[in-house]
Write a protein that holds these residues in place. Structure first.
Motif, short mmCIF file in Angstrom:
data_model
loop_
_atom_site.label_atom_id
_atom_site.label_comp_id
_atom_site.label_asym_id
_atom_site.label_seq_id
_atom_site.Cartn_x
_atom_site.Cartn_y
_atom_site.Cartn_z
N PRO A 56 0.81 -1.20 0.00
CA PRO A 56 0.00 0.00 0.00
C PRO A 56 0.86 1.26 0.00
N LYS A 57 0.31 2.31 -0.53
CA LYS A 57 0.93 3.63 -0.47
C LYS A 57 0.36 4.29 0.78
N LEU A 58 1.24 4.77 1.64
CA LEU A 58 0.83 5.32 2.92
C LEU A 58 0.54 6.82 2.80
N VAL A 59 -0.62 7.22 3.34
CA VAL A 59 -1.03 8.61 3.43
C VAL A 59 -1.12 8.92 4.92
N ALA A 60 -0.64 10.11 5.32
CA ALA A 60 -0.72 10.51 6.72
C ALA A 60 -1.32 11.90 6.81
N GLY A 61 -2.09 12.11 7.86
CA GLY A 61 -2.71 13.41 8.03
C GLY A 61 -3.02 13.71 9.47
N CYS A 62 -3.49 14.95 9.69
CA CYS A 62 -3.81 15.41 11.04
C CYS A 62 -5.26 15.86 11.12
N PHE A 63 -5.88 15.50 12.20
CA PHE A 63 -7.13 16.12 12.62
C PHE A 63 -6.72 17.18 13.63
#
Length: 186
Positions: A56-63
């Motif tokens: 998988p291609k990893l996506v990271a984000g913030c709430f």
């Protein structure tokens, strides 16, 4: 012209790894072959034997949460231009997901944030090549700002979330988890 900047075509990016045709090592043709001992078909280079094991291609984000409200941005780029999501993006090779979440938040909405705990890991069944990691974060001193990727930024209380206008299934899943966590902590 070779060095002119380009915008990534995210529609084409989603064709990876399923439509890979050539070996990334030697450029030879790729053909599906049975791999032993796992007995699974994988793309194999017909010239050098490189086996392409897709991951998988990893996506990271913030709430980014402030006063019980979460920061969302209206996307300025494809895919899902004009829809709401959280600041986030692809994790670069060699970068950890927490650093990527902080970096993407700074790039997209101009904010330095204090990273908190992991909210969750989400996968879109329609795009199984993507895995999304979401961290909770507190805003720093920077107010959110606009960018090419964020044409509007706004904080939403749980009952204000524009559920009908969200960018991706993973956005919906992550917001659903966040709302549930706010209700369970009351």
């Amino acid at each position: 012209m070779k060095d002119d900047p380009v915008h990534a075509n995210h529609h084409v990016q989603r064709d990876y790894p399923g439509k890979v045709k050539f070996c990334p090592l030697c450029g030879g043709a790729i053909a599906a072959r049975l791999i032993i001992p796992e007995n699974a078909r994988r793309n194999v280079c017909t010239r050098c034997g490189f086996v392409h094991f897709p991951g998988p291609k990893l996506v990271a984000g913030c709430f980014v949460v402030d006063g019980g409200r979460v920061l969302l941005l209206r996307r300025g780029i494809e895919p899902a231009v004009g829809k709401w999501t959280f600041p986030g993006g692809y994790v670069d090779f060699g970068e950890n997901s927490a650093d990527a979440a902080v970096r993407e938040t700074r790039e997209e909405v101009g904010m330095r944030v204090a990273l908190g705990p992991l909210l969750g890991v989400f996968t879109d069944s329609m795009s199984p090549a993507l895995t999304v990691v979401i961290y909770l974060a507190a805003p720093g001193i920077d107010a959110p700002s606009l960018s090419d990727e964020a044409t509007e930024v706004r904080y939403f209380a749980p009952d204000e979330i524009p559920w009908h206008d969200l960018a991706f299934p993973t956005t919906t899943d992550a917001l659903t988890a966040w709302v549930a966590s706010t209700r369970s902590s009351r």
